[in-house]
Each structure stands twice: as structure tokens, then as C-alpha cells.
Design a protein around this motif. Structure first.
Motif, PDB file in Angstrom:
ATOM      1  N   VAL A  68       0.856  -1.242   0.139  1.00 27.74           N
ATOM      2  CA  VAL A  68       0.092   0.122   0.040  1.00 27.74           C
ATOM      3  C   VAL A  68       0.863   1.282  -0.226  1.00 27.74           C
ATOM      4  CG1 VAL A  68      -1.835   1.337   1.289  1.00 27.74           C
ATOM      5  CG2 VAL A  68      -1.828  -1.200   1.130  1.00 27.74           C
ATOM      6  N   ARG A  69       1.781   1.209   0.946  1.00 24.59           N
ATOM      7  CA  ARG A  69       2.721   2.436   0.989  1.00 24.59           C
ATOM      8  C   ARG A  69       3.886   2.511   0.188  1.00 24.59           C
ATOM      9  NH1 ARG A  69      -0.710   5.868   2.565  1.00 24.59           N
ATOM     10  NH2 ARG A  69      -1.835   5.280   4.539  1.00 24.59           N
ATOM     11  N   ARG A  70       4.031   1.564  -0.772  1.00 23.04           N
ATOM     12  CA  ARG A  70       5.415   0.996  -1.662  1.00 23.04           C
ATOM     13  C   ARG A  70       6.745   1.230  -0.923  1.00 23.04           C
ATOM     14  NH1 ARG A  70       2.417  -1.280  -5.646  1.00 23.04           N
ATOM     15  NH2 ARG A  70       0.716   0.002  -6.245  1.00 23.04           N
ATOM     16  N   ARG A  71       6.794   0.956   0.399  1.00 24.28           N
ATOM     17  CA  ARG A  71       7.905   0.937   0.933  1.00 24.28           C
ATOM     18  C   ARG A  71       8.680  -0.497   0.860  1.00 24.28           C
ATOM     19  NH1 ARG A  71       5.496   4.395   6.016  1.00 24.28           N
ATOM     20  NH2 ARG A  71       5.024   6.139   4.793  1.00 24.28           N
ATOM     21  N   TRP A  72       8.862  -1.037  -0.446  1.00 23.46           N
ATOM     22  CA  TRP A  72       9.185  -2.319  -0.483  1.00 23.46           C
ATOM     23  C   TRP A  72      10.747  -2.418   0.141  1.00 23.46           C
ATOM     24  CZ3 TRP A  72       6.511  -5.831  -2.836  1.00 23.46           C
ATOM     25  CH2 TRP A  72       5.404  -5.516  -3.528  1.00 23.46           C
ATOM     26  N   LEU A  73      11.706  -1.384   0.179  1.00 20.29           N
ATOM     27  CA  LEU A  73      13.126  -1.760   0.617  1.00 20.29           C
ATOM     28  C   LEU A  73      12.979  -1.789   2.048  1.00 20.29           C
ATOM     29  CD1 LEU A  73      15.979  -2.359   0.032  1.00 20.29           C
ATOM     30  CD2 LEU A  73      16.182   0.123  -0.122  1.00 20.29           C
ATOM     31  N   ALA A  74      12.251  -0.739   2.565  1.00 23.14           N
ATOM     32  CA  ALA A  74      12.232  -0.657   4.026  1.00 23.14           C
ATOM     33  C   ALA A  74      11.689  -2.106   4.646  1.00 23.14           C
ATOM     34  CB  ALA A  74      11.570   0.556   4.438  1.00 23.14           C
ATOM     35  N   SER A  75      10.496  -2.561   4.015  1.00 24.32           N
ATOM     36  CA  SER A  75       9.998  -3.944   4.604  1.00 24.32           C
ATOM     37  C   SER A  75      10.767  -4.916   4.370  1.00 24.32           C
ATOM     38  CB  SER A  75       8.672  -3.994   3.794  1.00 24.32           C
ATOM     39  OG  SER A  75       7.716  -3.090   3.884  1.00 24.32           O
ATOM     40  N   LEU A  76      11.646  -5.000   3.399  1.00 27.87           N
ATOM     41  CA  LEU A  76      12.386  -6.033   3.009  1.00 27.87           C
ATOM     42  C   LEU A  76      13.563  -5.888   4.157  1.00 27.87           C
ATOM     43  CD1 LEU A  76      12.932  -6.344  -0.826  1.00 27.87           C
ATOM     44  CD2 LEU A  76      11.820  -8.375   0.755  1.00 27.87           C
ATOM     45  N   VAL A  77      14.162  -4.763   4.444  1.00 29.02           N
ATOM     46  CA  VAL A  77      15.200  -4.540   5.558  1.00 29.02           C
ATOM     47  C   VAL A  77      14.631  -4.935   6.909  1.00 29.02           C
ATOM     48  CG1 VAL A  77      16.653  -2.925   6.644  1.00 29.02           C
ATOM     49  CG2 VAL A  77      16.431  -2.965   4.159  1.00 29.02           C
ATOM     50  N   ALA A  78      13.529  -4.567   7.117  1.00 26.81           N
ATOM     51  CA  ALA A  78      12.938  -4.752   8.394  1.00 26.81           C
ATOM     52  C   ALA A  78      12.727  -6.594   8.693  1.00 26.81           C
ATOM     53  CB  ALA A  78      11.355  -4.242   8.788  1.00 26.81           C
ATOM     54  N   LEU A  79      12.152  -7.101   7.549  1.00 27.93           N
ATOM     55  CA  LEU A  79      11.912  -8.647   7.530  1.00 27.93           C
ATOM     56  C   LEU A  79      13.406  -9.163   7.790  1.00 27.93           C
ATOM     57  CD1 LEU A  79      10.164 -11.333   7.292  1.00 27.93           C
ATOM     58  CD2 LEU A  79      10.478 -10.775   4.691  1.00 27.93           C
ATOM     59  N   ALA A  80      14.541  -8.836   7.100  1.00 30.79           N
ATOM     60  CA  ALA A  80      15.671  -9.368   6.970  1.00 30.79           C
ATOM     61  C   ALA A  80      16.148  -9.292   8.583  1.00 30.79           C
ATOM     62  CB  ALA A  80      16.767  -8.829   6.073  1.00 30.79           C
ATOM     63  N   ALA A  81      15.953  -8.181   9.208  1.00 31.77           N
ATOM     64  CA  ALA A  81      16.708  -8.101  10.462  1.00 31.77           C
ATOM     65  C   ALA A  81      15.808  -8.724  11.586  1.00 31.77           C
ATOM     66  CB  ALA A  81      16.499  -6.718  10.989  1.00 31.77           C
ATOM     67  N   ALA A  82      14.408  -8.828  11.354  1.00 26.17           N
ATOM     68  CA  ALA A  82      13.945  -9.866  12.178  1.00 26.17           C
ATOM     69  C   ALA A  82      14.402 -11.336  12.056  1.00 26.17           C
ATOM     70  CB  ALA A  82      12.287  -9.761  11.893  1.00 26.17           C
ATOM     71  N   VAL A  83      14.433 -11.846  10.747  1.00 25.88           N
ATOM     72  CA  VAL A  83      14.846 -13.134  10.419  1.00 25.88           C
ATOM     73  C   VAL A  83      16.273 -13.355  11.162  1.00 25.88           C
ATOM     74  CG1 VAL A  83      15.535 -14.718   8.783  1.00 25.88           C
ATOM     75  CG2 VAL A  83      13.465 -13.616   8.606  1.00 25.88           C
ATOM     76  N   GLY A  84      17.101 -12.420  10.992  1.00 23.91           N
ATOM     77  CA  GLY A  84      18.549 -12.411  11.201  1.00 23.91           C
ATOM     78  C   GLY A  84      18.623 -12.653  12.979  1.00 23.91           C
ATOM     79  N   ALA A  85      17.730 -11.705  13.589  1.00 17.36           N
ATOM     80  CA  ALA A  85      17.648 -11.934  15.032  1.00 17.36           C
ATOM     81  C   ALA A  85      17.395 -13.434  15.675  1.00 17.36           C
ATOM     82  CB  ALA A  85      17.008 -10.746  15.404  1.00 17.36           C
ATOM     83  N   ASN A  86      16.190 -13.876  15.052  1.00 15.75           N
ATOM     84  CA  ASN A  86      15.892 -14.923  15.343  1.00 15.75           C
ATOM     85  C   ASN A  86      16.789 -16.216  15.100  1.00 15.75           C
ATOM     86  OD1 ASN A  86      12.630 -15.078  16.475  1.00 15.75           O
ATOM     87  ND2 ASN A  86      12.839 -13.469  14.776  1.00 15.75           N
ATOM     88  N   LEU A  87      17.313 -16.056  13.770  1.00 18.05           N
ATOM     89  CA  LEU A  87      18.339 -17.240  13.540  1.00 18.05           C
ATOM     90  C   LEU A  87      19.762 -17.029  14.604  1.00 18.05           C
ATOM     91  CD1 LEU A  87      18.482 -17.091   9.782  1.00 18.05           C
ATOM     92  CD2 LEU A  87      17.470 -18.908  11.124  1.00 18.05           C
ATOM     93  N   ALA A  88      19.893 -15.825  14.757  1.00 20.47           N
ATOM     94  CA  ALA A  88      21.148 -15.586  15.700  1.00 20.47           C
ATOM     95  C   ALA A  88      20.696 -16.290  17.431  1.00 20.47           C
ATOM     96  CB  ALA A  88      21.525 -14.222  15.905  1.00 20.47           C
ATOM     97  N   THR A  89      19.767 -16.140  17.600  1.00 21.58           N
ATOM     98  CA  THR A  89      19.167 -16.581  18.852  1.00 21.58           C
ATOM     99  C   THR A  89      19.256 -18.267  18.938  1.00 21.58           C
ATOM    100  OG1 THR A  89      17.602 -14.924  19.560  1.00 21.58           O
ATOM    101  CG2 THR A  89      17.127 -16.900  20.183  1.00 21.58           C
ATOM    102  N   GLN A  90      18.680 -18.740  17.785  1.00 26.79           N
ATOM    103  CA  GLN A  90      19.108 -20.154  17.907  1.00 26.79           C
ATOM    104  C   GLN A  90      20.317 -20.739  17.831  1.00 26.79           C
ATOM    105  OE1 GLN A  90      16.208 -22.009  18.578  1.00 26.79           O
ATOM    106  NE2 GLN A  90      15.069 -20.078  18.681  1.00 26.79           N
ATOM    107  N   VAL A  91      21.338 -19.994  16.985  1.00 30.48           N
ATOM    108  CA  VAL A  91      22.627 -20.351  16.989  1.00 30.48           C
ATOM    109  C   VAL A  91      23.273 -20.104  18.177  1.00 30.48           C
ATOM    110  CG1 VAL A  91      24.759 -19.651  15.620  1.00 30.48           C
ATOM    111  CG2 VAL A  91      22.707 -19.997  14.411  1.00 30.48           C
ATOM    112  N   LEU A  92      23.095 -18.903  18.531  1.00 32.77           N
ATOM    113  CA  LEU A  92      23.883 -18.797  20.148  1.00 32.77           C
ATOM    114  C   LEU A  92      23.271 -19.865  21.154  1.00 32.77           C
ATOM    115  CD1 LEU A  92      23.263 -14.791  20.318  1.00 32.77           C
ATOM    116  CD2 LEU A  92      25.467 -16.076  20.158  1.00 32.77           C
ATOM    117  N   LYS A  93      22.126 -20.032  21.149  1.00 30.93           N
ATOM    118  CA  LYS A  93      21.630 -20.649  22.266  1.00 30.93           C
ATOM    119  C   LYS A  93      22.033 -22.187  21.980  1.00 30.93           C
ATOM    120  CE  LYS A  93      17.015 -21.155  22.345  1.00 30.93           C
ATOM    121  NZ  LYS A  93      15.474 -20.981  22.718  1.00 30.93           N
TER     122      LYS A  93
END
Length: 309
Positions: A104-129
Motif C-alpha cells: 500500500v505504501r510502496r515501501r518495498w525496501l524498508a519492508s525487506l530490511v525490517a524482515l531481514a533484521a527480524a529473521v537475522g535476530a531469530n536465527l542468531a538466537t537459535q545459533v547462540l542458544k
């Protein structure tokens, strides 16, 4: 887009700003790097004290054990239902917000960056643990498997942070407060139901901050025209109340932690702990969760206000 100071208002993405508000210049990278590095140091500091030392293990494990003395019955069942529904809820809310921002807001790049950061945080948590952090035996009766950082808390906090990044600037302070409250509530539920120790939850908040700080800097560069705003107090979503409330909550929690720990301190204490460690642990969760969300609101807000084109 050039904005002329004519005293009228023009639409700007999903916001309407005074024409005197200039587009945002690229935010400086330094503060975001420092925030990420401080959060990373906090993750390892939390692990080294609460997992690698006898004192830390005792405090953390005591809070977990004492949770059983306070909550049970309906409260426990409600908490378990919430935790069972949490993954679907967090993912659903996150994808709805990112999808709205992208489609709707055409913020494709911002949405992809936010998604990548969220995925990265969850992957890092599992690897650390699972692969990095270990839990040595220090004479404390406990489950020997490492549980730091908390996966449930990381999921909730990263979803809230992703929504914060793609939100309209004037709504970000309110979104930060709401998201912080959601993440704190999630962390508290995992403690109440004996899923995680307080340190697991604190570390999860910090892991999310490690990834979201640089992601925020990138998001600010993807849309200088829609990232500028009128500052705190310029809109109902930007009221200073959304900074004051979590700050007060953190201060009250800090006072509770001090009082509870002083009561059982080796020299000053007059009590044999029954629930003191639990309340102190719950206070640590509130302090860290609201500190991260408030810092995010302040950091991003200060980087998006008053930057001339």
C-alpha cells in the motif's frame, strides 16, 4: 521532492506534514553502530554473569523456581495459552504490517530490511542458544541445557521492532511503547510459566537490538521524504507520553529490583527469600524491555527530526 514554505499542507506518503518540514538528510551511521555494539556487549555480558558464574546462576534459577510459588491455576493456564498462540500472533502481525507498508505504501525496501533484521535476530538466537553458549555446572540445581537467549521473546520483540521500523514516523513513539509492552509481556509470561529464566529474556531483547539498530539506519535512508516528521508532541502518536510511560515503568521496576535484592543481601538483608528473586527478575525484564524500546524511539526520532534537505 521540494517542499515550499507556503503554510499549506501536502500529503507525504501516509502522513501530512507542514510544508515547512524539510525532507530528511541521511542519518549519521555512528549512533546506530554504537547502539548495536552496546547491545552485543550486553548479550555477552548477560551470558557471562548469569550463566558462567555461580552467583548469576543462583539469582537466575531462584527467580524461575519462585515463579511457581506465585502463579498457578487460571493465571498459569492463561499464560500457557498466550505462549502457545504467540508464534502465530507475532508472525501474523509482523507480516500484515510489512505487507501493508510494501503493497500500500510502496515501501518495498524498508519492508525487506525490517524482515531481514527480524529473521537475522531469530536465527542468531537459535545459533547462540544451541551452538555458541553453553551452561556449565556451578553447583546450582538446574536444567543443564542452555536456554539463553529466549526464542519466544526474540520472536515477539523482533516482530514488534519490524512494525516499528515501517511505521509512519509520527506513529513510531506509540508503536515503540506498544511493541515494548508486548515484548515485556511475552518475556514475563515465559518466566511465570517456567519456560525461561530472566536472563534469557533480557538477552533476547538485546539480540533484537543488535540487528534492528543498523536496520533502522538503512530504513531511514530508503525514504528521506517520508521519514521526516514534526518531532515529539506534533501528533497523538508522537506524544512525549509514549516516552515518559516506559521510562517511569523502568524506574519503578529498578526500584523494585533494588528493594527486593536488598532484603536478601548477605549483609543488609533480613529475609529468607520466598519470592524476592522472582520480583527482581520480573523487574529486570521490564527494565531491559522498556529501555530497548525507548532507546529505539529516541534514536530513530532524533535522527529523523530537524535534518534539512
Amino acid at each position: 521532492m521540494t517542499i515550499r514554505d507556503t503554510g499549506h499542507h501536502v500529503p507525504h506518503g501516509d502522513r501530512t506534514e507542514p510544508r515547512g518540514t524539510a525532507p530528511l538528510r541521511a542519518a549519521p551511521l555512528g549512533p546506530f553502530v554504537v547502539a548495536s555494539l552496546l547491545a552485543l556487549a550486553g548479550v555477552f555480558g548477560t551470558y557471562l554473569f548469569f550463566v558462567r558464574t555461580t552467583t548469576g546462576q543462583y539469582i537466575d534459577e531462584s527467580a524461575l523456581v519462585e515463579a511457581t510459588q506465585l502463579y498457578g491455576g487460571r493465571a498459569a493456564r492463561a499464560g500457557l495459552r498466550f505462549l502457545d498462540d504467540l508464534p502465530a500472533l507475532s508472525v501474523g502481525v509482523g507480516f500484515l504490517a510489512l505487507g501493508y507498508a510494501a503493497l500500500v505504501r510502496r515501501r518495498w525496501l524498508a519492508s525487506l530490511v525490517a524482515l531481514a533484521a527480524a529473521v537475522g535476530a531469530n536465527l542468531a538466537t537459535q545459533v547462540l542458544k544451541a551452538d555458541v553458549f553453553t551452561r556449565p555446572f556451578r553447583g546450582i540445581e538446574t536444567i543443564t541445557e542452555n536456554s539463553l537467549p529466549s526464542g519466544h521473546t526474540t520472536l515477539a520483540a523482533s516482530a514488534a521492532a519490524a512494525v516499528f521500523l515501517v511505521a509512519s514516523p509520527r506513529w513510531r513513539p506509540l508503536v515503540a511503547f506498544a511493541g515494548g509492552t508486548y515484548a515485556v509481556g511475552t518475556g514475563a509470561a515465559t518466566l511465570v510459566n517456567q519456560w525461561h529464566r530472566p536472563a534469557d529474556i533480557v538477552a533476547a531483547f538485546l539480540v533484537v537490538a543488535v540487528f534492528m539498530a543498523p536496520a533502522a539506519w538503512i530504513v531511514l535512508r530508503t525514504g528521506p521524504e517520508w521519514n521526516s516528521w514534526g518531532g515529539f508532541g506534533s501528533h497523538v502518536g508522537s506524544l512525549r507520553l509514549w516516552i515518559v510511560l516506559p521510562t517511569l515503568a523502568g524506574l519503578v521496576a529498578a526500584a523494585v529490583a533494588v528493594v527486593e535484592l536488598v532484603r536478601i543481601a548477605p549483609v543488609l538483608g533480613q529475609e529468607t527469600s520466598t519470592t524476592n528473586y522472582f520480583w527482581a527478575g520480573l523487574a529486570f525484564i521490564m527494565i531491559s524491555g522498556y529501555l530497548v524500546s525507548t532507546a529505539a524511539s529516541w534514536l530513530v526520532g532524533s535522527a529523523t527530526k530537524g535534518h534539512p534537505a
